[in-house]
Design an enzyme around this catalytic site. Structure first.
Site, PDB file in Angstrom:
ATOM      1  N   SER A 146       0.916  -1.286  -0.194  1.00  0.00           N
ATOM      2  CA  SER A 146       0.041   0.052   0.047  1.00  0.00           C
ATOM      3  C   SER A 146       0.905   1.229   0.020  1.00  0.00           C
ATOM      4  O   SER A 146       1.747   1.282  -0.825  1.00  0.00           O
ATOM      5  CB  SER A 146      -0.985  -0.093   1.188  1.00  0.00           C
ATOM      6  OG  SER A 146      -1.691   1.035   1.289  1.00  0.00           O
ATOM      7  N   THR A 147       0.991   1.880   0.801  1.00  0.00           N
ATOM      8  CA  THR A 147       1.490   3.550   1.063  1.00  0.00           C
ATOM      9  C   THR A 147       3.186   3.085   1.034  1.00  0.00           C
ATOM     10  O   THR A 147       3.554   2.168   1.650  1.00  0.00           O
ATOM     11  CB  THR A 147       1.468   4.200   2.395  1.00  0.00           C
ATOM     12  OG1 THR A 147       0.038   4.254   2.462  1.00  0.00           O
ATOM     13  CG2 THR A 147       2.227   5.463   2.367  1.00  0.00           C
ATOM     14  N   HIS A 191      -2.605  -0.939  -3.254  1.00  0.00           N
ATOM     15  CA  HIS A 191      -3.940  -0.048  -3.254  1.00  0.00           C
ATOM     16  C   HIS A 191      -3.719   1.201  -3.934  1.00  0.00           C
ATOM     17  O   HIS A 191      -2.501   1.752  -3.790  1.00  0.00           O
ATOM     18  CB  HIS A 191      -3.946   0.260  -1.824  1.00  0.00           C
ATOM     19  CG  HIS A 191      -4.201  -1.308  -0.767  1.00  0.00           C
ATOM     20  ND1 HIS A 191      -3.918  -1.039   0.445  1.00  0.00           N
ATOM     21  CD2 HIS A 191      -4.961  -2.192  -1.197  1.00  0.00           C
ATOM     22  CE1 HIS A 191      -4.322  -1.989   1.169  1.00  0.00           C
ATOM     23  NE2 HIS A 191      -5.030  -2.791   0.166  1.00  0.00           N
ATOM     24  N   MET A 239       0.220   1.262   5.073  1.00  0.00           N
ATOM     25  CA  MET A 239      -0.788   1.243   6.287  1.00  0.00           C
ATOM     26  C   MET A 239      -1.813   0.438   6.594  1.00  0.00           C
ATOM     27  O   MET A 239      -2.157  -0.458   5.677  1.00  0.00           O
ATOM     28  CB  MET A 239      -1.489   2.783   6.229  1.00  0.00           C
ATOM     29  CG  MET A 239      -0.708   4.085   6.267  1.00  0.00           C
ATOM     30  SD  MET A 239      -1.908   5.692   6.096  1.00  0.00           S
ATOM     31  CE  MET A 239      -2.177   5.423   4.669  1.00  0.00           C
ATOM     32  N   ASP A 245      -4.308  -4.809   5.857  1.00  0.00           N
ATOM     33  CA  ASP A 245      -4.757  -5.645   4.913  1.00  0.00           C
ATOM     34  C   ASP A 245      -3.521  -6.549   4.638  1.00  0.00           C
ATOM     35  O   ASP A 245      -2.493  -6.083   4.478  1.00  0.00           O
ATOM     36  CB  ASP A 245      -5.003  -4.954   3.628  1.00  0.00           C
ATOM     37  CG  ASP A 245      -5.741  -5.528   2.646  1.00  0.00           C
ATOM     38  OD1 ASP A 245      -6.370  -6.505   2.930  1.00  0.00           O
ATOM     39  OD2 ASP A 245      -5.868  -5.102   1.459  1.00  0.00           O
TER      40      ASP A 245
END
Length: 362
Positions: free
Chosen positions: A177-178, A204, A298, A301
């Site tokens: 993600s991030t 994401h 973050m 998930d």
């Protein structure tokens, strides 16, 4: 009423955008979060560069497309002269997506999309995403400069972390993600063209970004990289990027035949696509021959998905805290005790190659 001059907000933000409407909208969303303060706004790159030394913001939001000194050029100046976390604000167009990926490569912390509609800028939906990323960016600044982290030598494996699984993976599932776009651009080009396993990736991203991201990776890598399509055959040496807004799972009818399945179910997931949904499907279809890799991001998930692969006897690799932009998703997996090994980002390609080596030689 007198103010306590010793009180300082937890996070000070500078908003940079050539649109007065966007400056106001972003400022309101940021200021509505407890502990956040918008210490100033700037309408152009030069205006921002002039204000940064005096305002000393913890985090900057920066429009990608501005007249004159554009967002990428402004970012490069910020990182050279006043390095600190910068979150790019990007329209969802192929041109802006490409510029955003260039910005991530130039040191931007992360990005948020601003959706364009026929009548107005539909941006209220990004508030929580914006707030979360500002929190993460401020925390990253407190942690220290990433350049210093990158110069640290990799931590050696302990005896326990060197344990290997007897089964050779026949598929690799990756979640991020991030910080993920930059991380993936760093590791995937190290994989060889004759990679003997397919790789499924959930990163994401908002709609409009996964196609140009897959194209960008395909140009950088020896292996083929594409945005996954429904019923795509899953083939060795191909990397499949889950499209935004759809879950990616596996349909496997035999040892030699498997294909991609895209769906909007389940709807209750926080993210779509979901790392958990993808990894659980991989675990169910490949069992101990699945390999899971969880990268920077973050939230949590991927924690359930990595647990599913781990319980099936598959190999699970987590990125270490020092090399993560945000140590959230790998932390969640580590706390559950589901990681076979924890390694720096730079060692992830070698882990994949080492695990699949016997299959490559078969």
């Amino acid at each position: 009423m007198s103010l306590d001059v010793t009180t300082r907000p937890d996070v000070r933000v500078l908003v940079v955008d050539d649109s007065a409407f966007m400056r106001t909208a972003l400022s309101r969303m940021i200021s509505s979060e407890l502990g956040f303060e918008v210490v100033g706004t700037a309408c152009s790159g030069p205006d921002a560069l002039e204000k940064i030394p005096a305002l000393d913001p913890d985090v900057i939001t920066l429009d990608v497309e501005m007249p004159g000194l554009n967002g990428l050029e402004t970012l490069q100046r910020i990182m050279a002269e006043f390095p600190r976390p910068v979150i790019m604000v990007s329209a969802v167009t192929e041109k802006d997506a490409e510029t955003t990926f260039n910005a991530l490569g130039a040191g931007a912390f992360d990005y948020i999309p601003k959706q364009m509609s026929a009548a107005s800028l539909d941006i209220l939906h990004i508030r929580q995403d914006l707030v979360n990323k500002v929190h993460a960016a401020a925390a990253a600044r407190r942690k220290g400069p990433t350049s210093a982290i990158a110069r640290k030598p990799p931590r050696p494996y302990t005896a326990d972390s060197r344990k290997t699984n007897s089964s050779t993976p026949s598929i690799v599932a990756v979640g991020s993600s991030t910080g993920g776009p930059k991380a993936l651009q760093e590791i995937l080009p190290h994989l060889p063209a004759d990679l003997s396993v397919p790789i499924l990736i959930v990163q994401h991203m908002p709609p409009g970004f996964t196609v140009p991201f897959a194209q960008r990776l395909n140009n950088l890598c020896a292996v083929k990289v594409r945005e996954a399509a429904h019923r795509d055959p899953i083939e060795p040496g191909v990397i499949y990027i889950a499209p935004a807004g759809q879950h990616m799972t596996v349909n496997r009818s035999s040892d030699s035949h498997a294909c991609i399945h895209l769906d909007t179910q389940p709807e209750h997931c926080l993210h779509m696509p979901s790392v958990d949904v993808m990894m659980k499907s991989v675990a169910a279809n490949y069992g101990r021959h699945a390999m899971g890799v969880i990268l920077t991001g973050m939230g949590a998930d991927g924690a359930e998905g990595m647990m599913a692969i781990h319980r099936q006897g598959g190999l699970t690799i987590g990125q270490d805290e020092a090399s993560c932009t945000v140590y959230g998703m790998p932390r969640a997996c580590a706390e559950l005790g589901t990681l076979t090994r924890v390694v720096p980002l730079s060692q992830v390609p070698a882990q994949i190659m080492q695990a699949t080596r016997s299959r490559r030689r078969a």
